[in-house]
Structures are given as C-alpha cells and as structure tokens.
Scaffold this active site. Structure first.
Site, PDB file in Angstrom:
ATOM      1  N   CYS A 151       0.807  -1.175  -0.030  1.00 37.56           N
ATOM      2  CA  CYS A 151      -0.269  -0.112  -0.119  1.00 37.56           C
ATOM      3  C   CYS A 151       0.798   1.228   0.039  1.00 37.56           C
ATOM      4  CB  CYS A 151      -0.832   0.265   1.208  1.00 37.56           C
ATOM      5  SG  CYS A 151      -0.329  -0.400   2.725  1.00 37.56           S
ATOM      6  N   ARG A 152       0.889   2.121   0.914  1.00 34.56           N
ATOM      7  CA  ARG A 152       1.385   3.548   0.817  1.00 34.56           C
ATOM      8  C   ARG A 152       2.871   3.438   1.407  1.00 34.56           C
ATOM      9  NH1 ARG A 152      -4.043   5.965   2.959  1.00 34.56           N
ATOM     10  NH2 ARG A 152      -4.935   6.160   0.715  1.00 34.56           N
TER      11      ARG A 152
END
Lengths: 224, 224
Positions: free
Chosen positions: A178-179
């Site tokens: 994800c981030r």
DNA sequence: CGATTATTCAAGTGTTCGATTGATTAATGG
DNA sequence: CCATTAATCAATCGAACACTTGAATAATCG
C-alpha cells in the site's frame, strides 16, 4: 549588524520548512501527497480532516514551497513541489524511526508480531517482486495507483477486494502493498486474503520506498 | 479505531522532530552542535541567546532525542545524539536552498558578488585542500577545531587572527574555512588577510560538508 | 442566468509557544 | 560550610497556532 541579520534570516527560512512539518495533520497530508496528486476534498477525506482545515494546512505547506496547487476545472489539485520533498519526508521518517523508540513500539503493538519479516526474508521478497515472480497487489485507492505503481502490479483497492476476489489466482503467492510501512491497507488485505484461503503476504514498501531504491515505477504521466 | 490511532500516533512522533526544527534559535543551536559538543553557556554566547532560553531550547531538542546532555563537573555538555542528526539538518538545509529562493537572495545580498566561485573552480579548490596543496586555515573557535577539523588545517580563531598574522607564510595561498556556507567567520578572515597582503580565498565547506563527502576529519576523541 | 459544488476566506476561541525574570538546585573551591 | 558558578525550574505574558463555523468566491452546468 549584518552578520547577525544574515544568520537570523537564514535560520528563519529553514524554520519555514520546520514549521511545515511540525504538525501531525500536515505530515499526514505530505505522506498522502507522496503517493500522488490529490484534490483538497480527497486529501480531507483520506486524512479524516474537515475540508476547511485541510485547505489551511495545504496553504501552510504551500507557503513553505513544499507543495504546489493547480486549479483544474472546479477542483484544485495539490501535488508535491518536487520529488525532493518526498525524499526529505522519508529522511525525517528514518531519523524518527532510529531516534524515537516510541515509533517502533507503536508499530509493534499494532502488528502484534505476525507481520515482522526478517531482513533477509524481506530482501528476498523485494527481489521476487522486482522480478515479477509473484502476483503483486496494489490495494490503495485507484487514483494513487494511477499516479504511480510498482511495475506489473494489479490494482484492487482494499474496499473492493472482497467483491473482486475472483480476479486473483489461488495457486500463486500474492504480495500486497500500500502506501508504505505505516499504512494498514495491505495488512488488512492480507488478513482478508488469508482468511479466504489465498497465500498472501504483506510488503511494507510503498511506491516512495520503491522509487528511493532506484527502481522504476509505472504511471504518473504528470502533464504539467 | 485501531488504525486511526496508529496513524495519529506515528504522525505525532514525526511531528516531535518537526517541532524541534521549527524554531530559528533551535536550528542555530543544532548548527553549532554539528561543529562539536558544547556547554550551555558556550552555545548561548555563540547564538546570542540568554542562558535560560538556551537551556529550554536544548531541552526541547533533547525531548526530540536529537541531542544528548552529559554533566561534566560543573558544566553540562550537549552534543548531537547521532551523526545522523547532522545529516538530517543538512538535508533540511539543502531542501530549503532549492525550494526557497529567499535563501539564495539573502546569501547573495551578503556576499555582494565577490565571493561566489564557479562550480568548477570550487571543485578544484576542494581537491587542492584535500591534497594539502595549500595552507588550510580553520578560523572557528578552538573548541570546534578540537572537536573535528580538516586534516592538516591550522587553527587560528578569527578573534586572534590579527594578532597571529606572523604565523602564516606570505608566499603560499591560504584557504580559510569555518562552519559552513552560512557562517561568516571565513569571509571576515579572508577580508582581513587580503587587506594585509596575503593571498587568501574562502572555502564555503565546513567540517559537516567535508564529512558528508566521505572525506576524513581529524580530532574528536569523543570519550563516552 | 441561477443553482450547484469545490475551495478559500474571515472571524472567533481555546491552546501552545517563546522569551523574560527571579528563584532554585547542583557541583566546586576556599 | 559558605560563596561561587552553571544550569534548570517556575511563573508570567504577549504572540502565534489550530480548529470550527459561516460567509464569500469561482468554476461548471442545466
């Protein structure tokens, strides 16, 4: 006299940047902007802030020249003023990680042990992702995938994962990202996938970390 | 729930570092500490702050784990908690230089043109200093020289330069340096030397910049 | 043009920050 | 054990900051 005011003036300028990163919500906005451009509303929603408050924080970041604003139709899109800003944010994070034991404690508390990979394992995982030897799953919102993603990654935002499980093969191993290290989207995704019988692991790299290693990313036309 | 508080907690930790570098006087203290350990009084004098005020700022830096305090007899010596802090400070400065045009303008106003070297010239100068082909003159206060200096450099603090001109040869070229690009000690020294008929130029590198290039420095026993 | 929507502005309020002052603690030395 | 010196603490006060609320602006579209 002249020397004193030179010194003072320079430190005041440096402090402009310091002030910009002295507030938790602003750091979160920076973190989000490291994923790609975003509208005020999108940032506000993602960070859980009011729109007016978000707008004000963005203006402070803008005053420190860390971000740029561009009006596109009815929306104002904010983006990092420079890739260097992302690097700086990552440097700050690295320093905090190594100096503030609290961070590790917070992350450990959340991960509750399951998630932590050995450094060697992690390197091997990265290498397999880089060579596309596994299914790479990007669970961020679609606009972030569009802005930039790891080459070959499949985009299924976490929110839609449950409804799109059939798009994933059961045999091959899935690596979700994800981030970055503090983002929980991939953790959630892996939890869900494993519950449904997939072979899935989390990679704590995001696009910024990936890029920082000098590896290529896909997307982000960025038509200035 | 849990995710929100994880995020919030992490950004709060990062903001501790941000807050530490959000104040001009604290940045100046960090800058000084990049030169080497110092007592509260010494820092206060050098930065032109009251002792009480300096002590409070140092405690904020300490709370962010950027500096360490050690009581030695009647004095408390503060030092960077880690060399990484100096690197971070330099990263911040580099970012500010490239994002905030104001800084360049301030420096240019002060230098009034004379001082600016071409990048090529500068590289050549650094190389000659590195090879000890010139007299290298350290004009910082003696404790900073003692903490760390460029190999082969001669220490004559700016304050004593006028009285010790005879220690310098007239024939060879002198390269003076001080704390770094925003420090004016070396500029003053060169002004004085040239007025007295010496061949002197300023190098805008300080020990931190020198070290950051991977070159060795002398001194700094640092007996923990 | 009038309605809608995204964003910003302006004002208000409670909180935190920054520096000063004077008192206090801690180590040293006669 | 008292005087001296370095550093910190505690209290104070004005300035700056953070967030909210409601109004204003600006672009779009029917």
């Amino acid at each position: 006299m002249a020397e004193a005011s030179l010194k003072k003036a320079v430190y005041e300028q440096l402090a402009r940047i310091g002030k910009a990163v002295a507030s938790p919500p602003r750091l979160e906005l920076l973190d989000l902007l490291c994923q790609g451009p975003r509208t005020v509303e999108g940032l506000a929603r993602e960070a859980g802030l009011s729109v007016a408050n978000t707008s004000q924080h963005l203006q402070i970041l803008h005053a420190a020249r860390l971000v740029e604003a561009r009006k596109e139709g009815l929306f104002v899109t904010y983006r990092l003023a420079d890739q260097q800003v992302c690097e700086f944010y990552r440097t700050l994070r690295t320093l905090a990680e190594s100096r503030l034991a609290e961070i590790e404690a917070i992350v450990r508390m959340f991960n509750s042990g399951r998630e932590s990979l050995e450094p060697v394992e992690k390197q091997a995982l990265l290498e397999r992702v880089r060579r596309a030897e596994v299914i790479v799953l990007d669970v961020r919102p679609p606009e972030e995938y569009r802005a930039a993603h790891i080459p070959g990654a499949v985009s299924i935002p976490l929110k839609e994962l449950k409804a799109h499980l059939s798009m994933l093969p059961r045999g091959r191993e899935i690596v979700a990202y994800c981030r970055g290290p503090y983002c929980v989207l991939a953790v959630e995704a892996v939890k869900l996938l494993c519950a449904k019988g997939f072979r899935a692991v989390r990679m704590d790299y995001g696009v910024p970390e990936w890029r920082a290693e000098g590896w290529p990313v896909t997307g982000g036309e960025d038509p200035r």
